[in-house]
Design an enzyme around this catalytic site. Structure first.
Site, PDB file in Angstrom:
ATOM      1  N   GLU A 158      30.981-164.685 -51.772  1.00  0.00           N
ATOM      2  CA  GLU A 158      30.266-165.532 -52.738  1.00  0.00           C
ATOM      3  C   GLU A 158      29.638-164.622 -53.778  1.00  0.00           C
ATOM      4  O   GLU A 158      29.060-163.570 -53.428  1.00  0.00           O
ATOM      5  CB  GLU A 158      29.174-166.334 -52.010  1.00  0.00           C
ATOM      6  CG  GLU A 158      28.460-167.374 -52.862  1.00  0.00           C
ATOM      7  CD  GLU A 158      27.135-166.919 -53.476  1.00  0.00           C
ATOM      8  OE1 GLU A 158      26.502-167.723 -54.155  1.00  0.00           O
ATOM      9  OE2 GLU A 158      26.726-165.740 -53.277  1.00  0.00           O
ATOM     10  N   HIS A 161      22.630-162.343 -59.675  1.00  0.00           N
ATOM     11  CA  HIS A 161      22.003-163.574 -59.179  1.00  0.00           C
ATOM     12  C   HIS A 161      20.953-164.140 -60.127  1.00  0.00           C
ATOM     13  O   HIS A 161      20.948-165.316 -60.454  1.00  0.00           O
ATOM     14  CB  HIS A 161      21.362-163.359 -57.802  1.00  0.00           C
ATOM     15  CG  HIS A 161      20.651-164.581 -57.321  1.00  0.00           C
ATOM     16  ND1 HIS A 161      19.313-164.826 -57.601  1.00  0.00           N
ATOM     17  CD2 HIS A 161      21.103-165.662 -56.657  1.00  0.00           C
ATOM     18  CE1 HIS A 161      18.985-166.001 -57.095  1.00  0.00           C
ATOM     19  NE2 HIS A 161      20.040-166.529 -56.513  1.00  0.00           N
ATOM     20  N   GLU A 210      29.865-168.917 -57.747  1.00  0.00           N
ATOM     21  CA  GLU A 210      28.724-169.795 -58.045  1.00  0.00           C
ATOM     22  C   GLU A 210      28.354-169.611 -59.510  1.00  0.00           C
ATOM     23  O   GLU A 210      27.911-168.529 -59.922  1.00  0.00           O
ATOM     24  CB  GLU A 210      27.517-169.491 -57.153  1.00  0.00           C
ATOM     25  CG  GLU A 210      26.397-170.475 -57.485  1.00  0.00           C
ATOM     26  CD  GLU A 210      25.041-170.147 -56.875  1.00  0.00           C
ATOM     27  OE1 GLU A 210      24.949-169.299 -55.963  1.00  0.00           O
ATOM     28  OE2 GLU A 210      24.057-170.739 -57.345  1.00  0.00           O
ATOM     29  N   HIS A 236      27.571-163.403 -48.670  1.00  0.00           N
ATOM     30  CA  HIS A 236      26.691-163.863 -49.752  1.00  0.00           C
ATOM     31  C   HIS A 236      26.327-162.701 -50.671  1.00  0.00           C
ATOM     32  O   HIS A 236      25.653-161.758 -50.239  1.00  0.00           O
ATOM     33  CB  HIS A 236      25.424-164.448 -49.112  1.00  0.00           C
ATOM     34  CG  HIS A 236      24.447-165.032 -50.070  1.00  0.00           C
ATOM     35  ND1 HIS A 236      23.141-164.596 -50.145  1.00  0.00           N
ATOM     36  CD2 HIS A 236      24.572-166.032 -50.971  1.00  0.00           C
ATOM     37  CE1 HIS A 236      22.495-165.316 -51.053  1.00  0.00           C
ATOM     38  NE2 HIS A 236      23.344-166.193 -51.567  1.00  0.00           N
TER      39      HIS A 236
HETATM   40  O1  G3P Z   1      26.089-170.213 -53.130  1.00  0.00           O
HETATM   41  C1  G3P Z   1      25.165-170.167 -52.083  1.00  0.00           C
HETATM   42  C2  G3P Z   1      23.864-169.539 -52.499  1.00  0.00           C
HETATM   43  O2  G3P Z   1      24.128-168.325 -53.118  1.00  0.00           O
HETATM   44  C3  G3P Z   1      23.061-170.415 -53.421  1.00  0.00           C
HETATM   45  O3  G3P Z   1      21.807-169.902 -53.708  1.00  0.00           O
HETATM   46  O4  G3P Z   1      20.137-168.669 -55.012  1.00  0.00           O
HETATM   47  O5  G3P Z   1      21.456-167.469 -53.275  1.00  0.00           O
HETATM   48  O6  G3P Z   1      22.534-168.176 -55.389  1.00  0.00           O
HETATM   49  P1  G3P Z   1      21.487-168.493 -54.374  1.00  0.00           P
HETATM   50 MG    MG Z   2      24.622-167.686 -55.053  1.00  0.00          MG
END
Ligand code: G3P
Ligand code: MG
Length: 240
Positions: free
Chosen positions: A36, A51, A111, A9
């Site tokens: 990700e 992010h 994402e 992540h």
């Molecule tokens: O893609 C999974 C996760 O990253 C979604 O939430 O806020 O961490 O981008 P966030």
């Molecule tokens: Mg994310």
């Protein structure tokens, strides 16, 4: 039972500054299955990896990414707020990242961050870069903006898509099938065995986020989810 995939992540973000090239390199070094990342757009239409819509938490900048050109953003430091030893790291562009992973054996979860700011054309800008590096087969595009999921499907019916959500959607396997995405991307707490089984019956994957503690990782593996998105792919790697 299928093998649960280990997705880093924002890179190996538990140990290194999130969404930086260093965090991505370290995630691959420990042997994760995928990375990700979060995609935003600059004022002049470049896709960059960060992010938050705002620069303040993770960089030396302040204000919204959308109000800065790429050249301006490149002057910022994206490492020092995590620790002095990381001084000098830059905000990566999506192109820099895709070029770097193009010869690596890794899944790429892009994402698109467009539920707060609905950046014009972000799907096409992202997709064109994926195509430029021939990464169509390795990518899954996800977003909390399900209108955007539809726009991605319209660009390319064969590209994999995931619908992100954080709440207890009723029968999410039916909803996501109706949407036309390939995967549920739920916040892990909302997932049950029934949801995983019925999603699989509907030919949908279940990729959960963000699972950072061992007990929760074990629970998710036991439920048979397809992928776990975690800040600690190193910890998950030992469990799997
Ligand atoms: O893609 C999974 C996760 O990253 C979604 O939430 O806020 O961490 O981008 P966030
Ligand atoms: Mg994310």
């Amino acid at each position: 039972m299928r093998k649960t995939l280990n997705i880093a992540h924002r890179g190996l973000s538990g140990i290194y500054p999130e969404n930086t090239m260093l965090a991505f390199k370290k995630a691959l070094e420990i042997g994760c299955d995928g990375i990700e990342i979060d995609v935003q757009l600059t004022k002049d239409g470049y896709a960059v990896i960060c992010h938050d819509e705002e620069l303040d938490r993770t960089t030396t900048g302040t204000g919204l990414i959308k109000d800065y050109t790429l050249e301006e953003l490149m002057k910022l430091d994206a490492g020092i707020k995590f620790g002095r030893e990381f001084k000098g790291l830059k905000i990566p562009t999506l192109e820099e990242f895709l070029k770097y992973v193009s010869d690596k054996n890794t899944i790429i979860n892009l994402e698109i961050k467009n539920s707060i700011i609905d950046y014009e054309n972000i799907e096409k800008i992202t997709y064109d870069l994926v195509k430029k590096y021939n990464l169509e087969k390795k990518v899954i595009i996800s977003t909390f903006n399900h209108y955007s999921v539809r726009r991605c499907i319209r660009l390319d019916r064969t590209i994999k898509t995931g619908a992100l959500y954080w709440d207890c959607i009723f029968e999410p396997y039916n909803y996501v099938q109706m949407l036309g995405a390939n995967a549920l991307h739920p916040q892990y707490n909302s997932v049950t065995r029934e949801i995983v089984e019925k999603a699989h019956d509907n030919n949908l994957e279940v990729n959960v986020y963000t699972v950072n503690n061992k007990e929760d990782m074990k629970k998710m593996i036991d439920l048979g989810v397809d992928a776990i998105i975690t800040n600690y792919p190193n910890v998950l790697k030992d469990l799997l």
